[in-house]
Design a protein around this motif. Structure first.
Motif, mmCIF file in Angstrom:
data_model
loop_
_atom_site.group_PDB
_atom_site.id
_atom_site.type_symbol
_atom_site.label_atom_id
_atom_site.label_comp_id
_atom_site.label_asym_id
_atom_site.label_seq_id
_atom_site.Cartn_x
_atom_site.Cartn_y
_atom_site.Cartn_z
ATOM 1 N N ALA A 164 -0.184 -16.104 11.383
ATOM 2 C CA ALA A 164 1.317 -15.366 10.631
ATOM 3 C C ALA A 164 0.855 -14.026 11.234
ATOM 4 O O ALA A 164 0.161 -12.833 10.892
ATOM 5 N N LEU A 165 2.458 -13.256 11.165
ATOM 6 C CA LEU A 165 2.467 -11.666 10.866
ATOM 7 C C LEU A 165 1.940 -11.371 9.674
ATOM 8 O O LEU A 165 2.568 -11.553 8.665
ATOM 9 N N PHE A 166 0.661 -10.233 9.269
ATOM 10 C CA PHE A 166 0.454 -9.838 8.586
ATOM 11 C C PHE A 166 0.734 -8.267 8.409
ATOM 12 O O PHE A 166 -0.093 -7.708 9.320
ATOM 13 N N VAL A 167 1.711 -7.733 7.658
ATOM 14 C CA VAL A 167 2.349 -6.700 7.481
ATOM 15 C C VAL A 167 1.716 -5.463 6.288
ATOM 16 O O VAL A 167 1.711 -5.828 4.970
ATOM 17 N N VAL A 168 0.619 -4.442 6.801
ATOM 18 C CA VAL A 168 0.336 -3.151 5.796
ATOM 19 C C VAL A 168 1.476 -2.344 5.470
ATOM 20 O O VAL A 168 1.345 -1.164 6.745
ATOM 21 N N ASP A 169 1.719 -2.257 4.769
ATOM 22 C CA ASP A 169 2.779 -0.980 4.353
ATOM 23 C C ASP A 169 2.216 0.189 3.823
ATOM 24 O O ASP A 169 1.968 0.486 2.855
ATOM 25 N N GLU A 170 1.995 1.474 4.882
ATOM 26 C CA GLU A 170 0.830 2.908 4.613
ATOM 27 C C GLU A 170 2.045 3.740 4.362
ATOM 28 O O GLU A 170 1.500 4.671 4.618
ATOM 29 N N ALA A 171 3.147 3.301 3.998
ATOM 30 C CA ALA A 171 4.787 4.897 3.466
ATOM 31 C C ALA A 171 3.464 5.851 2.122
ATOM 32 O O ALA A 171 3.642 6.928 3.226
ATOM 33 N N TYR A 172 2.508 5.876 1.947
ATOM 34 C CA TYR A 172 1.964 6.244 0.947
ATOM 35 C C TYR A 172 0.654 6.957 1.846
ATOM 36 O O TYR A 172 -0.293 7.719 0.718
ATOM 37 N N ALA A 173 -0.315 6.841 2.785
ATOM 38 C CA ALA A 173 -1.477 6.290 3.052
ATOM 39 C C ALA A 173 -2.141 7.900 2.671
ATOM 40 O O ALA A 173 -3.038 7.909 2.409
ATOM 41 N N GLU A 174 -1.723 9.009 3.529
ATOM 42 C CA GLU A 174 -2.191 10.632 2.822
ATOM 43 C C GLU A 174 -2.254 10.782 1.827
ATOM 44 O O GLU A 174 -2.406 11.988 1.677
ATOM 45 N N PHE A 175 -1.613 10.114 1.207
ATOM 46 C CA PHE A 175 -1.707 10.566 -0.624
ATOM 47 C C PHE A 175 -3.137 10.178 -0.617
ATOM 48 O O PHE A 175 -3.483 10.385 -2.127
ATOM 49 N N SER A 176 -3.726 9.032 -0.533
ATOM 50 C CA SER A 176 -4.774 7.976 -0.554
ATOM 51 C C SER A 176 -5.830 8.954 -0.487
ATOM 52 O O SER A 176 -6.073 9.568 0.352
ATOM 53 N N HIS A 177 -6.769 8.413 -1.992
ATOM 54 C CA HIS A 177 -8.197 8.884 -1.732
ATOM 55 C C HIS A 177 -8.520 8.560 -0.577
ATOM 56 O O HIS A 177 -10.426 9.090 -0.400
ATOM 57 N N ARG A 178 -8.350 7.160 -0.332
ATOM 58 C CA ARG A 178 -8.867 6.213 0.466
ATOM 59 C C ARG A 178 -8.930 6.275 1.526
ATOM 60 O O ARG A 178 -7.677 6.781 1.629
#
Length: 375
Positions: free
Chosen positions: A201-215
């Motif tokens: 199955a295709l597994f999509v992680v949407d990281e539109a806000y990744a640069e704002f994360s502490h992680r």
């Protein structure tokens, strides 16, 4: 005699009947904090560089643009390699007109009639909307009362519905919550196991806000996982919502697959030129991100001190409540000149992080509204 035709009078596809288009109110108010845009305009040096890049591109507008945007994809791959901890080449990156077009192309290639996508609501509503628009069935998976993804419940939902596409949004919109790598990997493995009879199955992680994360970014998880896709956008951290440039990172075979459904010359020469210029100023623009992260954390602390129920946020926005009538609170804040987002999450609203002055105006409006309600 002329008559007015309604949308219901048209031979519209049945799964689209009764649906509403995606959108947020665009009102002329002093403080607009409802669409998760950057509050900072492009710096003048960047504006000048965009003008130079666009001027160069304009001389060749009689020709089609680089169909596969190879140079731009190379720059995007370099940016991800530098900031997210995994060395990538352009063959593993794809770009389109906003991350929404990237998502649409993925669903055109891997979804469609007779196939199902699964996400965990409340989450980014375009996952469901684009699924339906491509004829893909939609299943809403569970979240906890704190808006987290419970690994065991999520795995059970995947095993039950055996989706062809799975969406995980981290940090999640509209809640701002991030998902741990351990949970993401558990869901990925469950999705592949449930679909082992059809090549996974295709597994999509949407990281539109990744640069704002502490992680750290989840990008390294794509390595060795051919159906794991990570999507990003330049609308948020790059302060380029008007550019409309989104991209994905995945196995090279996934990039080959989306090229089967992309429209010819889908990225204009002007879009590519502007994106090139923005990437040249990545360090400057990411400096604004650090300021916004500090302001977001201040909003969380201030709202908590006011007695609001605030959802932990790793994005450039904050979900807050709980209100007996969130729509009424939204209107009262608007009366005070502040526009926030009512995303339909019961009892809660969402505010985008703005400039310090805009955030002060928002917090003052919240104090005034809470006093009005108390009286």
């Amino acid at each position: 005699m002329s008559t007015t035709t309604r949308i219901d009078d048209l031979p519209l596809r049945e799964e689209l009947r009764g649906k509403s288009p995606y959108g947020a109110p665009q009102l002329d108010v002093p403080v607009r904090l409802n669409t998760n845009e950057s509050p900072y305009p492009a710096p003048e040096d960047l504006v000048r560089r965009i003008a130079e890049r666009v001027s160069e591109a304009a001389r060749g507008l009689n020709r089609y643009p680089d169909r596969d945007a190879v140079v731009l994809r190379t720059r995007l791959a370099d940016y991800l390699s530098r900031t997210a901890g995994l060395r990538l080449g352009p063959n593993r990156v794809w770009a389109a007109n906003g991350s929404n077009e990237v998502l649409q192309q993925l669903l055109q290639a891997f979804g469609g009639p007779g196939r199902t996508a699964l996400g965990f609501d409340p989450s980014y509503s375009m996952h469901a909307l684009i699924s339906r628009s491509t004829g893909t069935g939609w299943v809403s998976g569970p979240r906890t009362e704190e808006f987290a993804i419970d690994t065991h419940a999520a795995v059970a939902a995947i095993r039950e519905h055996r989706p062809h596409v799975v969406f995980v949004c981290s940090p999640n919109n509209p809640t701002g919550t991030a998902v741990s790598p351990e949970t993401v990997l558990a869901l990925y493995e469950a999705a592949q196991e449930a679909a082992r009879d059809r090549r996974g199955a295709l597994f999509v992680v949407d990281e539109a806000y990744a640069e704002f994360s502490h992680r750290p970014s989840l990008l390294p998880l794509i390595e060795g996982r051919p159906t794991f896709v990570l999507t990003r956008t330049m609308s948020k951290a790059f302060g380029a919502a008007g550019l409309r440039l989104g991209y994905l990172a995945a196995d090279a075979a996934v990039v080959d697959a989306v090229q089967l459904v992309r429209l010819p010359y889908h990225l204009s020469a002007i879009t590519q030129a502007t994106a090139h210029a923005a990437l040249e100023f990545a360090d400057t623009l990411l400096g604004y991100v650090e300021e916004l992260k500090a302001e977001r954390d201040r909003i969380v602390a201030e709202l908590t001190a006011l007695g609001c129920d605030v959802t932990e946020s790793d994005a450039n926005f904050v979900q807050f409540g709980r209100f007996a009538d969130a729509q009424a609170v939204w209107r009262r804040l608007l009366d005070h000149g502040v526009l926030v987002r009512d995303n339909g999450v019961p009892g809660r609203l969402r505010v985008t992080t703005g400039t310090r002055a805009e955030n002060d105006a928002f917090l003052d409006a919240v104090r005034a509204v809470m006093k009005e309600i108390a009286e």
